[in-house]
Design an enzyme around this catalytic site. Structure first.
Site, PDB file in Angstrom:
ATOM      1  N   ARG A 105      41.238  32.688  54.335  1.00 47.93           N
ATOM      2  CA  ARG A 105      40.529  33.516  53.365  1.00 47.93           C
ATOM      3  C   ARG A 105      39.037  33.204  53.337  1.00 47.93           C
ATOM      4  O   ARG A 105      38.200  34.099  53.443  1.00 47.93           O
ATOM      5  CB  ARG A 105      41.108  33.297  51.964  1.00 47.93           C
ATOM      6  CG  ARG A 105      42.532  33.782  51.781  1.00 47.93           C
ATOM      7  CD  ARG A 105      42.665  35.247  52.069  1.00 47.93           C
ATOM      8  NE  ARG A 105      43.837  35.807  51.399  1.00 47.93           N
ATOM      9  CZ  ARG A 105      44.250  37.053  51.561  1.00 47.93           C
ATOM     10  NH1 ARG A 105      43.643  37.856  52.406  1.00 47.93           N
ATOM     11  NH2 ARG A 105      45.301  37.502  50.906  1.00 47.93           N
ATOM     12  N   GLN A 188      37.770  39.791  31.704  1.00 51.02           N
ATOM     13  CA  GLN A 188      36.505  40.288  31.154  1.00 51.02           C
ATOM     14  C   GLN A 188      35.586  39.111  30.789  1.00 51.02           C
ATOM     15  O   GLN A 188      34.396  39.088  31.129  1.00 51.02           O
ATOM     16  CB  GLN A 188      36.837  41.120  29.910  1.00 51.02           C
ATOM     17  CG  GLN A 188      35.670  41.805  29.255  1.00 51.02           C
ATOM     18  CD  GLN A 188      36.049  42.291  27.850  1.00 51.02           C
ATOM     19  OE1 GLN A 188      36.838  41.659  27.147  1.00 51.02           O
ATOM     20  NE2 GLN A 188      35.489  43.425  27.454  1.00 51.02           N
ATOM     21  N   HIS A 192      32.192  37.643  33.515  1.00 52.20           N
ATOM     22  CA  HIS A 192      30.807  37.821  33.065  1.00 52.20           C
ATOM     23  C   HIS A 192      29.927  36.613  33.337  1.00 52.20           C
ATOM     24  O   HIS A 192      28.726  36.665  33.113  1.00 52.20           O
ATOM     25  CB  HIS A 192      30.769  38.201  31.582  1.00 52.20           C
ATOM     26  CG  HIS A 192      30.922  39.671  31.365  1.00 52.20           C
ATOM     27  ND1 HIS A 192      32.105  40.331  31.546  1.00 52.20           N
ATOM     28  CD2 HIS A 192      30.030  40.632  31.012  1.00 52.20           C
ATOM     29  CE1 HIS A 192      31.953  41.619  31.306  1.00 52.20           C
ATOM     30  NE2 HIS A 192      30.697  41.831  30.979  1.00 52.20           N
ATOM     31  N   LEU A 368      34.763  46.142  43.474  1.00 56.68           N
ATOM     32  CA  LEU A 368      36.232  46.202  43.463  1.00 56.68           C
ATOM     33  C   LEU A 368      36.805  45.576  42.200  1.00 56.68           C
ATOM     34  O   LEU A 368      37.982  45.732  41.887  1.00 56.68           O
ATOM     35  CB  LEU A 368      36.823  45.573  44.731  1.00 56.68           C
ATOM     36  CG  LEU A 368      36.769  44.060  44.965  1.00 56.68           C
ATOM     37  CD1 LEU A 368      37.750  43.281  44.103  1.00 56.68           C
ATOM     38  CD2 LEU A 368      37.067  43.777  46.440  1.00 56.68           C
ATOM     39  N   TYR A 369      35.942  44.843  41.463  1.00 57.32           N
ATOM     40  CA  TYR A 369      36.418  44.159  40.248  1.00 57.32           C
ATOM     41  C   TYR A 369      36.288  45.070  39.023  1.00 57.32           C
ATOM     42  O   TYR A 369      36.059  44.593  37.926  1.00 57.32           O
ATOM     43  CB  TYR A 369      35.618  42.872  40.033  1.00 57.32           C
ATOM     44  CG  TYR A 369      36.455  41.653  39.690  1.00 57.32           C
ATOM     45  CD1 TYR A 369      37.293  41.648  38.572  1.00 57.32           C
ATOM     46  CD2 TYR A 369      36.417  40.497  40.458  1.00 57.32           C
ATOM     47  CE1 TYR A 369      38.058  40.542  38.251  1.00 57.32           C
ATOM     48  CE2 TYR A 369      37.179  39.377  40.152  1.00 57.32           C
ATOM     49  CZ  TYR A 369      37.994  39.416  39.040  1.00 57.32           C
ATOM     50  OH  TYR A 369      38.754  38.305  38.730  1.00 57.32           O
ATOM     51  N   HIS A 372      39.083  48.466  34.739  1.00 54.84           N
ATOM     52  CA  HIS A 372      39.140  48.967  33.366  1.00 54.84           C
ATOM     53  C   HIS A 372      40.389  49.794  33.106  1.00 54.84           C
ATOM     54  O   HIS A 372      40.761  49.993  31.951  1.00 54.84           O
ATOM     55  CB  HIS A 372      37.880  49.776  33.066  1.00 54.84           C
ATOM     56  CG  HIS A 372      36.625  48.994  33.274  1.00 54.84           C
ATOM     57  ND1 HIS A 372      36.149  48.675  34.525  1.00 54.84           N
ATOM     58  CD2 HIS A 372      35.754  48.450  32.390  1.00 54.84           C
ATOM     59  CE1 HIS A 372      35.037  47.980  34.408  1.00 54.84           C
ATOM     60  NE2 HIS A 372      34.769  47.826  33.125  1.00 54.84           N
ATOM     61  N   GLY A 510      39.515  41.184  47.715  1.00 53.65           N
ATOM     62  CA  GLY A 510      39.199  40.401  46.526  1.00 53.65           C
ATOM     63  C   GLY A 510      39.576  38.944  46.673  1.00 53.65           C
ATOM     64  O   GLY A 510      38.849  38.051  46.228  1.00 53.65           O
ATOM     65  N   SER A 514      37.192  35.699  45.938  1.00 55.93           N
ATOM     66  CA  SER A 514      37.609  34.943  44.775  1.00 55.93           C
ATOM     67  C   SER A 514      37.876  33.474  45.120  1.00 55.93           C
ATOM     68  O   SER A 514      37.346  32.558  44.478  1.00 55.93           O
ATOM     69  CB  SER A 514      38.865  35.623  44.217  1.00 55.93           C
ATOM     70  OG  SER A 514      39.549  34.783  43.365  1.00 55.93           O
TER      71      SER A 514
END
Lengths: 618, 618
Positions: A105, A188, A192, A368-369, A372, A510, A514
């Protein structure tokens, strides 16, 4: 005479374009055009040769033949449960496999990326100028015949049409992976810290440090950090509500918050992140981590009575960094993966060789994140239902209900389905619109180009992409060519890959970004990852034994059940009654006020950058 | 009664100190004291166990037994010339060995370092706050019985005494490694890109990006870069002197220079680095690289006629980065090493695995890089002799003589001996004093602690350190204990290790920092190091074939002979005539003016930070 020359020139221009527009260079080789007539393919490191790097070397052939496809690997990881039960329980097997996962990865993410912002070639600026996100693939050259190069139509479909046809949710569908709403709110809060798009300049500009730095808890920069610290025994400032610790109120600190004046004074909590007044769900996770920080400070002080405030604070911050990574890998990413194999956080896996303990955020990762669609149309807090809009700038439901009840409520409610189209709730539909627009502004290459980059089979038909007929036919009409489908459109409309939340591409892309980000944290370096760094073996063991449930138990009164998966029998609620409509009207006023607030374009899709953070040099 | 308590407390304090002061933890284990009474040794990763990490594991025993000592390795590399002739000519052998050298050297530098500035423990600040240099060993704890912990005397010797007894040059001795003065001036120009100590705050504060970024040519930050660019075909601004290209004059650019008003207008050249007006020797190397940049721009334009100014500029900068690294490793470090083995710059050596393409400057590296003793008392330019002071703010000798004559002159003159003591010329003696003071302010551990850290045998006697009796006896008197000798003192007074310029420790420590910095440049990453990055194969080949002599030949008219080694028969000159004294008097006035210039404490030992560079957040 002069006029005819002008005509000629115009004609020439209209027929000449960068030959790299047609992406003639195969197998991830680099296309350059020295003269806008010819092109060169740089095959270095691709394992191929030839004018267009089309011929594989023998070694490449063999590697390709041996290497299992992404779908085979996925199949193995999500089937044969009994095999995985054994692997999960044999420590060295589990470790060896995780090491292989990481090697595979992490190596697929280039760090430092040669491409940053809108730049299409390597440069010193691309390396050093961190006012922008980097990118994985360079942009489509300017002045190509079509937005995707040469494929597809000269104009992309109208965003409003795309939203209406493919994104807008008709009826709420619960997430087939049984995801609870605790999950998206964790996401969420967590994301951030590293997705900090500049709210004024927009993508690709950003103002963060692009890694797991817990800046959403401790603030970006030392000034804000000190504004949030009590400067006693390492602890952060708190306010008390019914005897329970919550973040400090605005009158306890000079740290500013966007739009905090929209809240009643008793709810004006201050967080590491300036924009967290927006949703009460930020309050939940901020409070949990705040309590954990202060709890860890007590532990450190107990173990090291002679340590001063500064050392306890700094040490606790590193402990929380470790706990965050642990929960994210072993609970959060685990839930996303759907694997029977239990993912592992063990820094020793990256301590051989000279692993890079640095990270960058790629625009592809940021786009891609956008999950919602996980948001249901309303959420129940303490027996009362709230639409999304009604939750804006409204911490009351959480404070009044208390953290215990809130965690239980969120763990018991279904998140929405994401993959497969028509899944965006009305409240967040504009977010999808913005993501499409961002992709266009960034001149991103097609969805299929990314499938190829991440070693997946490119789609040849629209039916293959969506896994159905209706949307496929509409997409075909709008895009004309499967190779012209936009990145974000493909990411979101791709058919779900069971037993995961998303389509194959979102997960396959992702996951590397990640894992690279999580394992590249400096605390994983062999000279950092040791008991003395964390205040002693006892506290290091706290990191090693942390998981979602234990974190909640030690920070929330009464140890409520916490889970990213809803229990059997959990139900969900469709929007119906008049009260919702009424509430929406009230909150619409709030949003309007927020929109108009001076120098604060902050919406929940964007991050707040306070005026006090100096613009970095461009 | 109350008074007696106070007395008791005072007594206790005077007898209590951090138990880590005695450095009880062995084998690089980490010492922490939880309560200022007991201590804990964290043995993680050391290969040892026990309360003080004193017992080796079996595997450690075996490793130690197999691993050749530093001195054995050195002996092998500097003898058996015929073996090395073979190795140097068999490509895969040379590569394999360089890979081994890199693996060994680079792994001994921890990046990211857990320690930054004066901090003694890992923290997020240590990772992120790049307003300071990092450090390899944490500082001696505060409030220890002696400055080195518990060893030695309670007071360190007076700096002026140390300078007088051990540093001040009696008679100029030529460098036994036959180093020419071209070498220190190359070093001076090269190192100012990454040694950027904050001229106001001093060590450990700094204002650079801590790596090979060529900021001494292109300026720190994009603003200055643009001030120096012509914005035509990628080229930098130039001025013409007798038809030859020189850096632009102050009236051609808004970029500021420290103390430029001390120079006559026709010599007010502007450089990437704000402090380069100080010595004409900066002008030499700046001009060479400036001409090379513009030459490379022509090449790129020739190969890629359609590329715009920005792309040509950015590409040329990466080409010059590669050329710099090539010359530094294969000419400059090669000269320093004294090896028969020919060192190699080949990025492919670090392209397997996930090598870190990031760098940090350690205070230890900054301090050991004080090689001012290489400076003779005067230098001849174009048949005229100049003392060091006479060269300050005086570009005339270089401009009038021309670059060809200058390069020839410098290649033919002996640099001074460094190792062994009493080698600092009068003009730079204060620099050594500042370095000693810096080491004390940074509370650096003893010289022997560093020998141990870098896997060398600690010295047990002063005679062993200096290799003679006289200074050894004096040092013994002043320090009392070999384990109390200061870092910089040991680095500079250690006996020379033939056939190198310096003592064993300076080389064994400098080499890892240096190779890590050179090989960690992003251009070495596999996704950067390819022809397309540099404008095509032809230009990439320029990098691969660059060496000191070829660089000079293509930038200096008439291709003068350039060498870091003086030829047979080269002589040197001792200070004698009255003219020198006269000249010194004139330049003393200049220095005084410079010292008093507003907001500019700039001396050649320090770097200029202009007012226009914003202070980074602390």
């Amino acid at each position: 005479f002069q006029q005819s020359i002008i005509v000629c020139t115009t004609l020439t221009i209209s027929w000449t374009y960068d030959p790299c527009c047609s992406f003639p260079c195969q197998h991830q080789s680099v296309c350059t055009s020295p003269d806008m007539i010819s092109y060169q393919c740089d095959c270095t490191g691709t394992g191929y040769y030839g004018d267009e790097c089309q011929h594989p070397y023998l070694s490449t052939r063999i590697k390709k033949w041996i290497k299992p496809s992404k779908s085979t690997t996925h199949y193995i990881l999500t089937h044969f449960k009994w095999v995985w039960t054994i692997v999960n329980n044999v420590s060295w097997l589990r470790k060896t496999l995780m090491k292989a996962v990481l090697a595979m990865r992490v190596s697929s993410v280039t760090e430092p990326s040669p491409y940053r912002g809108l730049s299409s070639y390597p440069s010193w600026s691309a390396y050093i100028n961190d006012t922008m996100y980097v990118r994985t693939l360079p942009p489509v050259p300017t002045n190509c015949p079509t937005p995707m190069g040469v494929k597809g139509k000269p104009e992309l479909p109208e965003i409003s049409v795309l939203l209406e046809k493919f994104f807008k949710r008709r009826t709420f569908q619960p997430c087939p992976q049984r995801t609870s709403v605790l999950f998206p709110f964790f996401a969420q809060h967590f994301t951030h810290m590293f997705f900090k798009t500049d709210p004024m300049k927009g993508m690709p500009y950003q103002w963060g440090d692009q890694l797991v730095d817990l800046s959403q808890i401790y603030g970006h920069g030392e000034k804000r950090q000190h504004e949030l610290r009590s400067h006693v025994n390492g602890k952060l400032k708190v306010s008390l509500v019914d005897g329970h610790e919550f973040p400090p109120l605005s009158n306890q600190t000079t740290a500013n918050m966007s739009n905090i004046n929209l809240l009643p004074q008793e709810y004006q909590f201050v967080f590491g992140h300036q924009g967290f007044s927006l949703m009460p769900t930020f309050l939940i996770w901020s409070t949990i981590w705040l309590r954990e920080h202060n709890r860890i400070c007590d532990l450190i002080k107990e173990e090291n009575p002679a340590w001063d405030d500064e050392r306890i604070f700094q040490t606790a911050r590193l402990v929380l960094t470790g706990e965050t990574i642990k929960v994210v890998i072993e609970d959060y990413v685990q839930h996303l993966s759907g694997f029977h194999y239990k993912l592992l956080y063990d820094p020793e896996l990256v301590q051989g060789g000279s692993h890079s303990f640095h990270n960058q955020i790629h625009v592809e990762f940021q786009l891609l994140y956008h999950w919602h669609a996980l948001m249901p149309d309303q959420i129940e807090f303490n027996g009362k239902s709230y639409t999304m809009k009604r939750l804006l700038f409204n911490p009351e439901p959480v404070v009044k209900g208390g953290l215990k009840r809130t965690i239980e409520d969120l763990s018991n409610q279904w998140a929405g389905q994401v993959a497969g189209g028509k899944t965006q709730g009305a409240a967040t539909l504009h977010v999808a619109g913005l993501a499409i627009k961002n992709g266009r502004d960034l001149r991103m290459q097609s969805f299929n180009a990314y499938k190829e980059k991440f070693e997946m089979k490119k789609y040849t038909t629209f039916q293959e992409l969506t896994g159905e007929e209706e949307m496929a036919a509409e997409l075909q009409k709008l895009y004309g060519d499967i190779d012209a489908v936009e990145y974000y459109i493909g990411i979101m409309l791709e058919k779900r890959r069971s037993p995961q939340l998303f389509g194959e591409t979102l997960t396959e892309m992702g996951s590397p970004y990640s894992l690279k980000g999580l394992y590249s944290n400096p605390i994983n370096h062999k000279d950092w990852w040791k008991p003395s760094t964390f205040g002693g073996q006892k506290i290091m063991d706290v990191i090693k034994n942390t998981n979602l449930q234990s974190l909640i138990c030690r920070t929330v009164e009464g140890c409520p059940h916490a889970s990213f998966t809803v229990p059997d029998g959990a139900t969900y609620r469709l929007p119906s009654d008049k009260q919702d409509v009424e509430n929406d009207r009230t909150s619409a006023i709030l949003i309007e006020r927020a929109r108009n607030a001076d120098a604060n374009k902050y919406m929940w899709t964007q991050d707040a950058k306070p005026n006090s953070i100096p613009d970095k040099e461009l």
